[in-house]
Design a protein around this motif. Structure first.
Motif, PDB file in Angstrom:
ATOM      1  N   ALA A  64      18.834   2.929   8.707  1.00  0.00           N
ATOM      2  CA  ALA A  64      18.413   3.889   7.680  1.00  0.00           C
ATOM      3  C   ALA A  64      16.895   4.009   7.717  1.00  0.00           C
ATOM      4  CB  ALA A  64      18.873   3.458   6.291  1.00  0.00           C
ATOM      5  N   ALA A  65      16.404   5.235   7.784  1.00  0.00           N
ATOM      6  CA  ALA A  65      14.956   5.453   7.855  1.00  0.00           C
ATOM      7  C   ALA A  65      14.247   4.865   6.633  1.00  0.00           C
ATOM      8  CB  ALA A  65      14.656   6.942   7.972  1.00  0.00           C
ATOM      9  N   SER A  66      14.921   4.894   5.478  1.00  0.00           N
ATOM     10  CA  SER A  66      14.291   4.402   4.248  1.00  0.00           C
ATOM     11  C   SER A  66      14.035   2.895   4.309  1.00  0.00           C
ATOM     12  CB  SER A  66      15.147   4.740   3.028  1.00  0.00           C
ATOM     13  OG  SER A  66      16.437   4.164   3.134  1.00  0.00           O
ATOM     14  N   HIS A  67      14.903   2.154   5.025  1.00  0.00           N
ATOM     15  CA  HIS A  67      14.662   0.716   5.191  1.00  0.00           C
ATOM     16  C   HIS A  67      13.367   0.491   5.973  1.00  0.00           C
ATOM     17  CE1 HIS A  67      18.490   0.247   3.501  1.00  0.00           C
ATOM     18  NE2 HIS A  67      19.234   0.074   4.598  1.00  0.00           N
ATOM     19  N   ALA A  68      13.210   1.244   7.050  1.00  0.00           N
ATOM     20  CA  ALA A  68      11.997   1.127   7.854  1.00  0.00           C
ATOM     21  C   ALA A  68      10.774   1.560   7.055  1.00  0.00           C
ATOM     22  CB  ALA A  68      12.125   1.969   9.126  1.00  0.00           C
ATOM     23  N   ALA A  69      10.957   2.568   6.212  1.00  0.00           N
ATOM     24  CA  ALA A  69       9.846   3.054   5.401  1.00  0.00           C
ATOM     25  C   ALA A  69       9.346   1.976   4.441  1.00  0.00           C
ATOM     26  CB  ALA A  69      10.273   4.302   4.619  1.00  0.00           C
ATOM     27  N   ARG A  70      10.283   1.283   3.767  1.00  0.00           N
ATOM     28  CA  ARG A  70       9.891   0.193   2.863  1.00  0.00           C
ATOM     29  C   ARG A  70       9.256  -0.953   3.642  1.00  0.00           C
ATOM     30  NH1 ARG A  70      15.016   1.199   0.691  1.00  0.00           N
ATOM     31  NH2 ARG A  70      14.955   2.381  -1.254  1.00  0.00           N
ATOM     32  N   TYR A  71       9.830  -1.252   4.791  1.00  0.00           N
ATOM     33  CA  TYR A  71       9.302  -2.338   5.623  1.00  0.00           C
ATOM     34  C   TYR A  71       7.889  -2.015   6.103  1.00  0.00           C
ATOM     35  CZ  TYR A  71       9.280  -5.963   9.243  1.00  0.00           C
ATOM     36  OH  TYR A  71       8.966  -7.057  10.022  1.00  0.00           O
ATOM     37  N   ASN A  72       7.581  -0.728   6.266  1.00  0.00           N
ATOM     38  CA  ASN A  72       6.275  -0.286   6.760  1.00  0.00           C
ATOM     39  C   ASN A  72       5.228  -0.135   5.656  1.00  0.00           C
ATOM     40  OD1 ASN A  72       7.194  -0.081   9.393  1.00  0.00           O
ATOM     41  ND2 ASN A  72       7.763   2.071   9.202  1.00  0.00           N
ATOM     42  N   LEU A  73       5.532  -0.600   4.445  1.00  0.00           N
ATOM     43  CA  LEU A  73       4.679  -0.315   3.291  1.00  0.00           C
ATOM     44  C   LEU A  73       3.223  -0.717   3.493  1.00  0.00           C
ATOM     45  CD1 LEU A  73       4.184   0.606   0.413  1.00  0.00           C
ATOM     46  CD2 LEU A  73       5.088  -1.588  -0.394  1.00  0.00           C
ATOM     47  N   ARG A  74       2.982  -1.924   3.966  1.00  0.00           N
ATOM     48  CA  ARG A  74       1.586  -2.363   4.074  1.00  0.00           C
ATOM     49  C   ARG A  74       0.822  -1.514   5.089  1.00  0.00           C
ATOM     50  NH1 ARG A  74      -1.058  -8.332   5.141  1.00  0.00           N
ATOM     51  NH2 ARG A  74      -3.099  -7.767   4.295  1.00  0.00           N
ATOM     52  N   ASN A  75       1.479  -1.183   6.184  1.00  0.00           N
ATOM     53  CA  ASN A  75       0.834  -0.322   7.172  1.00  0.00           C
ATOM     54  C   ASN A  75       0.621   1.082   6.606  1.00  0.00           C
ATOM     55  OD1 ASN A  75      -0.090   0.114   9.986  1.00  0.00           O
ATOM     56  ND2 ASN A  75       1.606   1.568  10.033  1.00  0.00           N
ATOM     57  N   ALA A  76       1.544   1.525   5.758  1.00  0.00           N
ATOM     58  CA  ALA A  76       1.420   2.848   5.133  1.00  0.00           C
ATOM     59  C   ALA A  76       0.180   2.923   4.254  1.00  0.00           C
ATOM     60  CB  ALA A  76       2.665   3.165   4.318  1.00  0.00           C
ATOM     61  N   LEU A  77      -0.176   1.823   3.599  1.00  0.00           N
ATOM     62  CA  LEU A  77      -1.386   1.802   2.777  1.00  0.00           C
ATOM     63  C   LEU A  77      -2.632   1.959   3.642  1.00  0.00           C
ATOM     64  CD1 LEU A  77      -0.557  -1.044   0.221  1.00  0.00           C
ATOM     65  CD2 LEU A  77      -0.401   1.428  -0.125  1.00  0.00           C
ATOM     66  N   LEU A  78      -2.596   1.412   4.853  1.00  0.00           N
ATOM     67  CA  LEU A  78      -3.731   1.559   5.776  1.00  0.00           C
ATOM     68  C   LEU A  78      -3.946   3.018   6.167  1.00  0.00           C
ATOM     69  CD1 LEU A  78      -3.128  -1.440   8.223  1.00  0.00           C
ATOM     70  CD2 LEU A  78      -4.826  -1.318   6.403  1.00  0.00           C
ATOM     71  N   LEU A  79      -2.878   3.810   6.108  1.00  0.00           N
ATOM     72  CA  LEU A  79      -2.967   5.222   6.484  1.00  0.00           C
ATOM     73  C   LEU A  79      -3.535   6.094   5.371  1.00  0.00           C
ATOM     74  CD1 LEU A  79       0.431   5.643   8.394  1.00  0.00           C
ATOM     75  CD2 LEU A  79      -1.842   5.265   9.359  1.00  0.00           C
ATOM     76  N   LEU A  80      -3.873   5.478   4.224  1.00  0.00           N
ATOM     77  CA  LEU A  80      -4.512   6.220   3.136  1.00  0.00           C
ATOM     78  C   LEU A  80      -6.027   6.267   3.335  1.00  0.00           C
ATOM     79  CD1 LEU A  80      -2.435   4.853   0.122  1.00  0.00           C
ATOM     80  CD2 LEU A  80      -2.288   7.134   1.150  1.00  0.00           C
ATOM     81  N   GLY A  81      -6.475   6.050   4.541  1.00  0.00           N
ATOM     82  CA  GLY A  81      -7.898   6.091   4.899  1.00  0.00           C
ATOM     83  C   GLY A  81      -8.176   7.347   5.703  1.00  0.00           C
TER      84      GLY A  81
END
Length: 275
Positions: A64-81
């Protein structure tokens, strides 16, 4: 089995730690154990943790893409730059969810000099100055110089009254928010000085990760069905959260995404935002 962390430090592979992070993605126990088995077959001495993380994300996405999305949370915060302006907007959204009114990007006159303030949040007529310390790398932590510097600015500002949500208001408290971690000296100094801190893992029971998970306030950069360029375009359009994309799905038309892809993106966003 030894693994190499992003900082270059060599540590022993901890399967239980990986298991817990996989479970927090929302994946079921059977899926998690299957992912662990697949990863263990790929391990070799000195493997970078970044490679383990990437493999785990790919395996979760197959379920499920949503599982990967939650797992990627910390990296997703890095993309707010890279500048951190979108991270400031994201932090403001977190406080708004908790019942605060917020103002961002203010220029306020202190007793000695003027200061640019990232966020002022008001609740129960108390105003909190929030300074955001954004890092582009997960290995960079905020050291003691950060709270020392921000404390001096807070002390200069709290003397005066300011035009905030209305005329003649004081700033009562100060908080520092970061997408990474604070060093032990930074934590000690802030606690001693009466500063509030918010980081990936602090405070222990109410940190950034917990706030995001409990309120389903996932940044749009979590979504695995969007490219990096598409994520940036949505941020520029002020779509900061996945939940905001669900409310304003027409923004996907604005950035030129086909109807078929829109269905997959919105499906992932919907699943991601379910508590």
């Amino acid at each position: 089995m030894k693994v190499q962390k992003n900082s270059g430090i060599i540590v022993t592979f901890d399967s239980n730690k990986l298991r817990q992070s996989l479970l927090k993605s929302g994946a079921g126990k059977k899926t998690v154990e299957s992912v662990l088995q697949n990863i263990e077959h790929e391990l070799y001495d000195g493997i970078p943790t970044k490679k383990i993380y990437k493999l785990a994300s790919q395996l979760l996405k197959k379920v499920a893409a949503s599982h990967a999305a939650r797992y990627n949370l910390r990296n997703a915060l890095l993309l707010l730059g890279p500048a951190g302006f979108f991270f400031e907007k994201f932090i403001a959204r977190l406080y708004e969810k908790e019942g605060y009114k917020t103002l961002i990007n203010l220029n306020l006159k202190g007793h000695c000099v003027s200061h640019e303030v990232d966020i002022v949040a008001q609740k129960e007529l108390r105003n909190t100055m929030i300074e955001c310390k954004f890092h582009n790398s997960s290995t960079n932590n905020s050291d003691v110089k950060t709270p020392m510097y921000i404390l001096s600015r807070f002390n200069d500002l709290k003397v005066n009254r300011h035009k905030l949500f209305k005329e003649n208001e004081k700033i009562d408290r100060c908080c520092i928010a970061t997408n990474n971690r604070f060093t032990s000296d930074a934590l000690t100094f802030a606690l001693c000085s009466g500063l509030d801190l918010l980081s990936w893992d602090y405070p222990f029971n109410d940190n950034l990760k917990i706030k995001i998970d409990e309120n389903a306030l996932y940044p749009v950069t979590c979504l695995t069905t969007l490219s990096a360029v598409e994520k940036e375009k949505l941020l520029i359009l002020d779509v900061i959260l996945a939940s905001e994309l669900l409310q304003h799905s027409e923004k996907l038309n604005d950035i030129g995404i086909s109807h078929n892809r829109q269905k997959n993106i919105l499906k992932e966003a919907s699943e991601l935002c379910k508590n």
